[in-house]
Each structure stands twice: as structure tokens, then as C-alpha cells.
Design an enzyme around this catalytic site. Sequence first.
Site, PDB file in Angstrom:
ATOM      1  N   ASP A 186    -142.619 -67.101 -12.442  1.00 30.52           N
ATOM      2  CA  ASP A 186    -141.634 -68.191 -12.379  1.00 30.52           C
ATOM      3  C   ASP A 186    -140.408 -67.625 -11.702  1.00 30.52           C
ATOM      4  OD1 ASP A 186    -139.978 -70.544 -12.982  1.00 30.52           O
ATOM      5  OD2 ASP A 186    -141.474 -70.980 -14.510  1.00 30.52           O
ATOM      6  N   HIS A 263    -141.429 -73.565  -8.705  1.00 27.35           N
ATOM      7  CA  HIS A 263    -141.079 -72.473  -9.630  1.00 27.35           C
ATOM      8  C   HIS A 263    -141.451 -71.114  -9.041  1.00 27.35           C
ATOM      9  CE1 HIS A 263    -139.631 -74.545 -13.218  1.00 27.35           C
ATOM     10  NE2 HIS A 263    -140.532 -75.477 -13.010  1.00 27.35           N
ATOM     11  N   GLU A 319    -142.997 -79.622 -11.494  1.00 26.56           N
ATOM     12  CA  GLU A 319    -141.602 -79.649 -11.067  1.00 26.56           C
ATOM     13  C   GLU A 319    -141.348 -79.069  -9.674  1.00 26.56           C
ATOM     14  OE1 GLU A 319    -139.177 -79.660 -15.202  1.00 26.56           O
ATOM     15  OE2 GLU A 319    -139.884 -77.685 -14.606  1.00 26.56           O
ATOM     16  N   TYR A 410    -143.096 -78.813 -27.695  1.00 24.18           N
ATOM     17  CA  TYR A 410    -142.184 -77.891 -27.023  1.00 24.18           C
ATOM     18  C   TYR A 410    -141.335 -77.190 -28.086  1.00 24.18           C
ATOM     19  CZ  TYR A 410    -143.219 -78.476 -22.136  1.00 24.18           C
ATOM     20  OH  TYR A 410    -143.836 -78.405 -20.914  1.00 24.18           O
ATOM     21  N   GLU A 462    -136.138 -69.319 -21.565  1.00 21.35           N
ATOM     22  CA  GLU A 462    -134.859 -69.063 -20.901  1.00 21.35           C
ATOM     23  C   GLU A 462    -133.833 -68.537 -21.903  1.00 21.35           C
ATOM     24  OE1 GLU A 462    -136.665 -71.786 -20.551  1.00 21.35           O
ATOM     25  OE2 GLU A 462    -136.516 -72.641 -18.551  1.00 21.35           O
TER      26      GLU A 462
HETATM   27  C1  ACM Z   1    -142.882 -77.716 -17.812  1.00 18.16           C
HETATM   28  O1  ACM Z   1    -142.309 -77.785 -18.907  1.00 18.16           O
HETATM   29  N1  ACM Z   1    -142.168 -77.692 -16.699  1.00 18.16           N
HETATM   30  C2  ACM Z   1    -144.319 -77.663 -17.703  1.00 18.16           C
END
Ligand code: ACM
Length: 679
Positions: A186, A263, A319, A410, A462
Site C-alpha cells: 500500500d 494504493h 479506491e 471494520y 494507519e
Molecule cells: C478498503 O477499505 N479500502 C478496502
Amino acid sequence: MKIKRLMSAAIAAILFTTVCWGDAIGSPGDVIPRPQSVSPAQGTFRLADAPTYYIKGVSDETLGKYMEESPLKLIPATRQKSADVVVDIKGDKGEGYVMKITPKRIAISADGPAGAFYGIQTLLQLTADGKVREMQCCEISDSPRFPYRGLHFDVSRNFRSKEFLKKQIDAMAMLKMNNMHLHLTDGAGWRLQIDAYPRLTDFAAWRPQKSWMDWRDAGTKYCERTDPHAQGGYYTKDDIREIVDYAAARHIRVIPEIEMPGHSEEVLAAYPELSCTGTPYTSSDFCAGKEATFKFLENVLAEVIELFPSEYIHIGGDEASKDAWRKCPDCRERMEREGLKDVDGLQSYFIKRIERFVNSKGRKIIGWDEILDGGVAPNATVMSWRGTEGGIKALKSGHDVVMTPGEYCYIDYSQDAPFKEPVSIGGYTPLAKVYSYEPVEAGLSDGDVAHLLGVQANLWSEYVADDSHAEHMYYPRAYAVAEVGWSSPEKDYADFHRRALKLNEEMAGKGYTPFDLAHEYGERRESLTPVAHAGRGAKVAYGTPYNSKYPAAGYATLTDGVRGGWTYGDKRWQGFSGDMDVTLDLGELKPVHYVGADFMHSEGAWVHLPECVTISVSTDGTTFTDVDTVWCDVDATYPKILFKEYGTAVDTEARYVRVRAKANPRPGAWLFTDEIVVN
Ligand code: ACM
Ligand code: ZN
């Protein structure tokens, strides 16, 4: 079948609690994930000081070694009859097992080696890793609801050692989870040795700042591995082989993720010729027009495939901004030549081409749900993260799907009150929320459900610098995902919570650092009961529109008495992408003593407190008198989530109350408020 299961679980609960239950007796009623069925029996079994095992049926040396090295320290018996634990492996595959605990012995009859391993995991939980030597007699019949139970590790944003990963593999095994998703690449760093491209690990794996936040604030630049300030790291091929073998011995597949086309800033900094502009730090997306991109990715994937035995290779797909593609002559030429009508079509071309390569090596691709945009690759498995819509669409078109919807799965979101939690990206996903997830939604046919492989929790990292912070985020929420993936869908959160507390204690005893569930604060108190105030029900005129993505209850939101919770995404906070200017009509002239509103700050989500809030009043709705302007005293970079009330005393009569909030000047700053309180 379901009724029988529930009844046997209920009988077990009564028997275990009323007959002989105590701390020193292992109970199947405590196991996570909850077994499919438990039938209680009379008596207890006591594990000897030096217990023995015997494996029959399909031979499984790995299991024998595991049992000998496990905290139970089982030793091989020469005869089945004399063994304390007899494991009968009936076939080559299958995750189910039946475990009979009698006063004489424990007999595990397993469909395959994985089932035998899971029977042993149940035994380890029953005995609290050997600390409890006595167990209630019973028969446990167990098998997973879904074949895929996954946990995701973002080792790009913050690199983690192989020892850390092996420790989490142990926890996953205990939870009967079978897929470790390694997000290896990433923008924050490339983490895998690739012999053909040494700059990926000599340069793109290193940065001068340790913390991701500091690196971001300093402009996201990489550095040479030899730089005295270099922070980061990568896995050598030997490291990966060690991790993969360790996981395989625990029936866990390691799925590597190599991000594309987005990414990928780190690759394009090391090999800028693979970007549309040919210049580093200009785009996060590979150029989809240049052949060199595909050559690079195929070479990388060839090494990845050689290293990882996983049938799935995760190719990312999420993304991609695709902005550079619109202007790039190579990308435009490719679109024209291939008859692709837009950049979504180009992304679809990209992924389909990569799929052909991966399939040619005998493997399958899995990707985030953006791979559906522009047309999904024919054999792709979809990981649905932007809600479940993408996953459902993929299921309905016959594709396999792993569900990992952000709202439930998440676990980079905070799990408790932000004032007591470490810095996070924002959000609020407490254990109860994760546990409540039901992957089989109404409207799915049996045929669709056959393609629903299972569930996964994702920890984007992050904000998660330390290993102990990562474990705090994983546990106990991974217990909930494991149970959603393994156990029957009937839910009893109170019972799960009790088991999670117990397992948390055991995990802490083994050196993990789970979230302190015993002292959970819970939802924002203000949001639990409606607020009564003189402005409740007032009509609100919007001088600036709320953003349609965050309407909450629409025009009623700001005067419905409903306060928001810990996250702006809970449909009780109203969002403005810019300034807010609203006027309440109280219906008649009223004494007004106070006007105020709460705003939210969540830096990771670009949600900021207003720079200032001006409150004005009017009797006729035309001429307003400013009462006060309240200024923000919180730095926009403050890393934690917080809430702040902007209010002022007003000593007048008014029919109209106007509240103007000036957005923080940071580009892209949002404003979120939940209620304008008038008293
Ligand atoms: C993601 O959370 N961008 C897969
Ligand atoms: Zn291009």
C-alpha cells in the site's frame, strides 16, 4: 434441527450451572465460537498430569506434534484403549468433529485433519490451556457455518514482525478462523521481498518517520533502507515461508494481497515509469495503458504465487482514483483500442487481464468490491466492504463472496467511547455491533448463499502503530467475527459477552492485550435519551444544504430531540460539506435563554469542529440580531475524536433562531451536528 440445537444448548446450560459448575470445571457453554450442538452427560472427566493421546484413521503427524507442544503436553500412547484423548480422523478433509467426553476419556471423531484440529482447539479452551483439568461430560457436535473465517492484517501502514503474526495465528486457530489476509502492499510501504524488483524493499519499504500520521504530515515520502532514520521493514521469502508453514500447521491459509491498480504510491515512487506521468509522487494508480505495468505485475505475481500456496491471490482493486488515466495518452489509447467506454471499463480490463494471468498459474483472484465496477472478471471472488450491496450483486451473478461490510467488520473503528480509547480513524463499532452481523440477508436464495464463503474482520492500521494497540483492536472483536462465521445464526449477546469476558482473561494471561471489555463505557450517553428543549419540533430552513450522504432524519434532524452517538455515520448526525447556515422557526415569539449545538471532531475522517459559530435571533424572520460568535479552541490536527458544544446565553424573546457555523478551512473539511438546542 435448529430447535434441537437450541434445546440441547439450553439443557446444557441448566445442567452445567445447577449440577456441578464451578470455575474449576471446563464447560462447553464457555467456548467461542459456540459449538453447533452440545448434549450434556453425567459425570466429569479428569485430565491426568501426563495425559496421553492416540490418533487413528488418517495419519496426521502435524497434529500429533501440535498436541505434544500444546500447553496440555499430551504424550503419544501405544494403545488406543489406554489413551486419555483418542482422535479418529475419518477422511482427508472436513472441518467438523464430534467430541465425546466420558469419565474415562475424550474421543474426538473428525471429518478430516482440520476437524481434528478444531476438536483439539475446543479441548484447549475447555481446559483453559491446561489450567483446568476437570471437564463436564458431554457430547459436542460441531462444524462451521461458513467455510471462510478471516482476519486481515494491514502490515503496510505499520510493519509487524513475523513473531507478531505467528502470535495472532495462534489466536486465530483458537477461534477456529482459517484465513489470514495479509495486506502486504500500500502507499505506506511495500512489505515483501521480490527478487526481480529490489527497489521495492530497498526504498519503498522505508520512511523517515515511525508513525504513519507523522509520515503523512511530512508529505508521505520514502527513504533509502540505509538512511539512518529509516523506519519500516519487509518480509524476506524465508520469513514468509516460516509464517505460511506455521499457519498451515494450524489450518490457516495465508492470502497475500498485492494492491492494484490503486494504493500503489510506494511502487510508483520506486519505479515511476509505471505511472501515467513517469514521475514519482504524482499518482497512486499504476498506468493502465503501458505494457510495462502488466509486465511488472506479472513478474511480481509469479514470485508471490511461488511463495504462497493459497488458492486465492488478493489483487486489491479498491479506491483507484483513475484520475491520471483520464489524461494519460497511453491509457486513452488503450481505452480506444479495446473499445472501453470509460475508466471503469479500463479498470475492468486491468483486473480481467490480471485474472487471466493468475488463473493461468492455477490460482484464483479475490478483490475488493470495486472490481465489480465496469464488469467483474469472470472467475473473481469478491470481498464486499462498501456495505453488502456489492457482495449481494456478485452472489446473484454466481460469484463467490466474502462479506466484510465496514459497518460491522471494520475493526479499525473505535470500539468504545473515544475519550478512553486510543486514537483511531473514527467510527464506532463496539463488540455488540460486530456480533450482531448476519451475513445471510433477506432475498438471498439457497443458490446465492452457496456462494457466500464467509466473513472477515479488517484492521486497517494507519492509526495503529504498536502491536499492543493492534491486539486491543482485534480482541475481543475477532471473537465475534469468528462466531458469526462458525456458529449457527441464533444470537444471545449477553451469553456471548460473558464468554468474551472469560476468554479475554485467558488471552491476557497468555500475553495478549485485548480491549478491557469489563470496563466498557458504551454509547454516548447524550444519545441514549431524547433531549427536551423549547426548539424541539421547530421547522428548520436551510440556507446551506446538508450533504445528501449524511442526511440523518433530513429536515427534522436538528430539532427532533435525537442526539448522535460516537460516530458521524450513525444516521443521527447531519453532515455539511462546508459551512452550515440554518434558521429555526419556533412558531411564535418565545423567551429564549440559551442556544447551542454539539459538533464533532474526527480528524482521520476530515470531520472538524467549526472555526466559529454565530448565533442570531429575530422576531420577524427578516431582521436578525447577532447575539454571539463562539470560536473554536481545538487544533484541527488534534488526533482523537471529540465533541464540543458551541452555545451561548441569550436573554430575549424571539421566534427565529439562526445558527451559522463556519467550516474549518482545511480542504475537504466536514461539519457534523446533531441537534440545535433552544431553551
Ligand atoms: C478498503 O477499505 N479500502 C478496502
Ligand atoms: Zn496511463
